[in-house]
Design a protein around this motif. Structure first.
Motif, PDB file in Angstrom:
ATOM      1  N   UNK A 237       0.807  -1.219   0.000  1.00  0.00           N
ATOM      2  CA  UNK A 237       0.000   0.000   0.000  1.00  0.00           C
ATOM      3  C   UNK A 237       0.843   1.274   0.000  1.00  0.00           C
ATOM      4  N   UNK A 238       2.108   1.158   0.402  1.00  0.00           N
ATOM      5  CA  UNK A 238       2.973   2.331   0.461  1.00  0.00           C
ATOM      6  C   UNK A 238       3.342   2.839  -0.933  1.00  0.00           C
ATOM      7  N   UNK A 239       3.335   1.941  -1.913  1.00  0.00           N
ATOM      8  CA  UNK A 239       3.739   2.341  -3.264  1.00  0.00           C
ATOM      9  C   UNK A 239       5.208   2.676  -3.363  1.00  0.00           C
ATOM     10  N   UNK A 240       6.036   1.894  -2.684  1.00  0.00           N
ATOM     11  CA  UNK A 240       7.477   2.165  -2.652  1.00  0.00           C
ATOM     12  C   UNK A 240       8.088   1.898  -4.021  1.00  0.00           C
ATOM     13  N   UNK A 241       8.971   2.824  -4.437  1.00  0.00           N
ATOM     14  CA  UNK A 241       9.705   2.676  -5.691  1.00  0.00           C
ATOM     15  C   UNK A 241      11.190   2.799  -5.399  1.00  0.00           C
ATOM     16  N   UNK A 242      12.012   2.319  -6.345  1.00  0.00           N
ATOM     17  CA  UNK A 242      13.463   2.434  -6.193  1.00  0.00           C
ATOM     18  C   UNK A 242      13.844   3.902  -6.014  1.00  0.00           C
ATOM     19  N   UNK A 243      14.710   4.156  -5.044  1.00  0.00           N
ATOM     20  CA  UNK A 243      15.129   5.519  -4.732  1.00  0.00           C
ATOM     21  C   UNK A 243      14.384   6.122  -3.562  1.00  0.00           C
ATOM     22  N   UNK A 244      13.281   5.470  -3.155  1.00  0.00           N
ATOM     23  CA  UNK A 244      12.506   5.970  -2.022  1.00  0.00           C
ATOM     24  C   UNK A 244      13.167   5.612  -0.692  1.00  0.00           C
ATOM     25  N   UNK A 246      11.796   4.878   3.570  1.00  0.00           N
ATOM     26  CA  UNK A 246      10.619   4.672   4.421  1.00  0.00           C
ATOM     27  C   UNK A 246      11.030   4.809   5.886  1.00  0.00           C
ATOM     28  N   UNK A 247      10.338   5.676   6.600  1.00  0.00           N
ATOM     29  CA  UNK A 247      10.459   5.746   8.055  1.00  0.00           C
ATOM     30  C   UNK A 247       9.301   4.947   8.636  1.00  0.00           C
ATOM     31  N   UNK A 248       9.621   3.891   9.357  1.00  0.00           N
ATOM     32  CA  UNK A 248       8.610   2.989   9.912  1.00  0.00           C
ATOM     33  C   UNK A 248       8.482   3.268  11.409  1.00  0.00           C
ATOM     34  N   UNK A 249       7.252   3.255  11.930  1.00  0.00           N
ATOM     35  CA  UNK A 249       6.990   3.701  13.288  1.00  0.00           C
ATOM     36  C   UNK A 249       7.504   2.757  14.373  1.00  0.00           C
ATOM     37  N   UNK A 271      18.146  -0.239  -3.097  1.00  0.00           N
ATOM     38  CA  UNK A 271      17.023   0.404  -3.783  1.00  0.00           C
ATOM     39  C   UNK A 271      16.207   1.299  -2.855  1.00  0.00           C
ATOM     40  N   UNK A 272      16.034   0.866  -1.626  1.00  0.00           N
ATOM     41  CA  UNK A 272      15.167   1.575  -0.666  1.00  0.00           C
ATOM     42  C   UNK A 272      15.872   1.639   0.691  1.00  0.00           C
ATOM     43  N   UNK A 273      15.898   2.819   1.298  1.00  0.00           N
ATOM     44  CA  UNK A 273      16.412   2.964   2.660  1.00  0.00           C
ATOM     45  C   UNK A 273      15.256   2.820   3.649  1.00  0.00           C
ATOM     46  N   UNK A 274      15.518   2.128   4.760  1.00  0.00           N
ATOM     47  CA  UNK A 274      14.480   1.902   5.774  1.00  0.00           C
ATOM     48  C   UNK A 274      15.034   2.254   7.154  1.00  0.00           C
ATOM     49  N   UNK A 275      14.242   3.015   7.908  1.00  0.00           N
ATOM     50  CA  UNK A 275      14.576   3.341   9.301  1.00  0.00           C
ATOM     51  C   UNK A 275      13.419   2.895  10.187  1.00  0.00           C
ATOM     52  N   UNK A 276      13.728   2.247  11.299  1.00  0.00           N
ATOM     53  CA  UNK A 276      12.714   1.830  12.264  1.00  0.00           C
ATOM     54  C   UNK A 276      12.725   2.718  13.506  1.00  0.00           C
ATOM     55  N   UNK A 277      12.110   2.221  14.574  1.00  0.00           N
ATOM     56  CA  UNK A 277      12.036   2.966  15.840  1.00  0.00           C
ATOM     57  C   UNK A 277      11.935   1.951  16.976  1.00  0.00           C
TER      58      UNK A 277
END
Length: 337
Positions: A237-244, A246-249, A271-277
């Motif tokens: 549902x996020x519609x993530x594309x290469x280069x995006x 995401x900050x995840x809660x 392709x995608x950077x991801x950060x959590x919490x």
């Protein structure tokens, strides 16, 4: 009574007073750590207590001090990492301060149910109540409670309150988004937590404000339930594309999201950077190790106990609500765009 009978009988406060050569009122002052007892007298009383192996009954102490040295803890009926960690470290801090903790799990976030739990703790004559808040409606109930004992809430809130203790979710979220922006990402999506959860609300607010400050697009986020399953399910549902980015809660949803991205052929972080919490114990051992925002739950537990002690033992003291800072832990799930 024979000497043997005397030896078998448990010592009482009067036995301690006789051995120390003081009144029983002085012994009581030493037991309850009250002032105006000379150091030499206190030492004699403590020596007598040790020699007689005297242990005051909680009921007797409560009659003298009007306190039971028991704190009621209302924790949510969930096993999420944050609330569980807060409850554990608060118990450690209470034990170090020689307080008992009566824990009640509220299986329902409904305010009326929480009110019933609070009333049940009042019947047990607790000295104070600590609530770990996971729903903003409950936070409003806490603000409206007019009780004869202190109530300390653990909750993220933009509105300061001297009896609310929190970790700075808002600035933690901004630090995560700032990190992604400084890597060159211009499309930074968000996978949010439950919409009524105070922590999730503050993290979403921080994400939104940092994007607005940088004049980046704000795309309405889907809301998960903190679980890895919801992160995996909501990933498409996020519609993530290469280069995006995401900050995840939270970290568990980030774990589910990364699995969803792999299934779509998107690599983290190439392709995608991801950060959590949260910085859950598993975060550093994922593939790739997860960049995340660390919360200091041990210090939070100690701070909650300090607020309780001040509220119970020195109620005229007014303390400030200063949220604890977070720390961005940069690992390998983020890279330059």
């Amino acid at each position: 009574m024979s000497q043997d009978d005397k030896g078998a009988r448990a010592a009482n406060i009067f036995d301690v007073a006789r051995l120390a050569g003081v009144s029983h009122q002085t012994v009581s002052r030493v037991l309850n750590d009250l002032p105006n007892v000379r150091p030499a007298t206190r030492a004699r009383v403590e020596q007598a207590i040790a020699q007689l192996r005297y242990s005051p009954s909680p009921a007797a102490r409560a009659l003298v001090t009007r306190r039971t040295r028991t704190i009621g803890l209302v924790s949510p009926g969930v096993s999420d990492y944050g609330p569980s960690s807060i409850a554990m470290h608060f118990n450690f801090a209470a034990r170090a301060a020689r307080y008992n903790v009566e824990t009640v799990s509220s299986l329902d976030d409904d305010p009326s149910a929480v009110r019933q739990v609070v009333e049940s703790l009042l019947r047990q004559r607790v000295d104070a109540i600590v609530l770990i808040v996971v729903d903003i409606a409950v936070l409003e109930v806490v603000r409206g409670l007019d009780l004869s004992i202190p109530v300390v809430a653990v909750a993220a809130s933009p509105r300061p309150n001297p009896l609310i203790v929190s970790i700075d979710q808002y600035r933690g979220a901004r630090s995560a988004v700032r990190h992604l922006a400084e890597l060159g990402h211009t499309r930074i999506l968000h996978l949010a937590g439950p919409p009524s959860n105070p922590d999730a609300i503050e993290r979403e607010r921080g994400w939104r404000d940092e994007l607005v400050a940088r004049r980046l697009d704000v795309i309405a986020p889907p809301h998960g339930d903190w679980s890895a399953e919801s992160g995996h399910r909501l990933g498409p549902e996020l519609g993530v594309e290469a280069g995006d980015a995401v900050f995840v809660s939270n970290d568990h949803m980030a774990i589910g999201l990364m699995s969803s991205l792999r299934e779509r052929g998107l690599r983290v972080p190439e392709d995608v950077s991801v950060v959590g919490f949260d910085d859950v114990p598993e975060a550093g051992y994922l593939y790739p190790p997860l960049t995340t925002v660390r919360q200091d739950f041990a210090t939070l537990g100690e701070l909650v106990m300090q607020k309780v002690l001040l509220a119970v033992e020195d109620p005229d003291t007014v303390t400030e609500d200063t949220p604890l800072p977070t720390k961005l832990v940069v690992r390998k799930s983020t890279r330059e765009a």
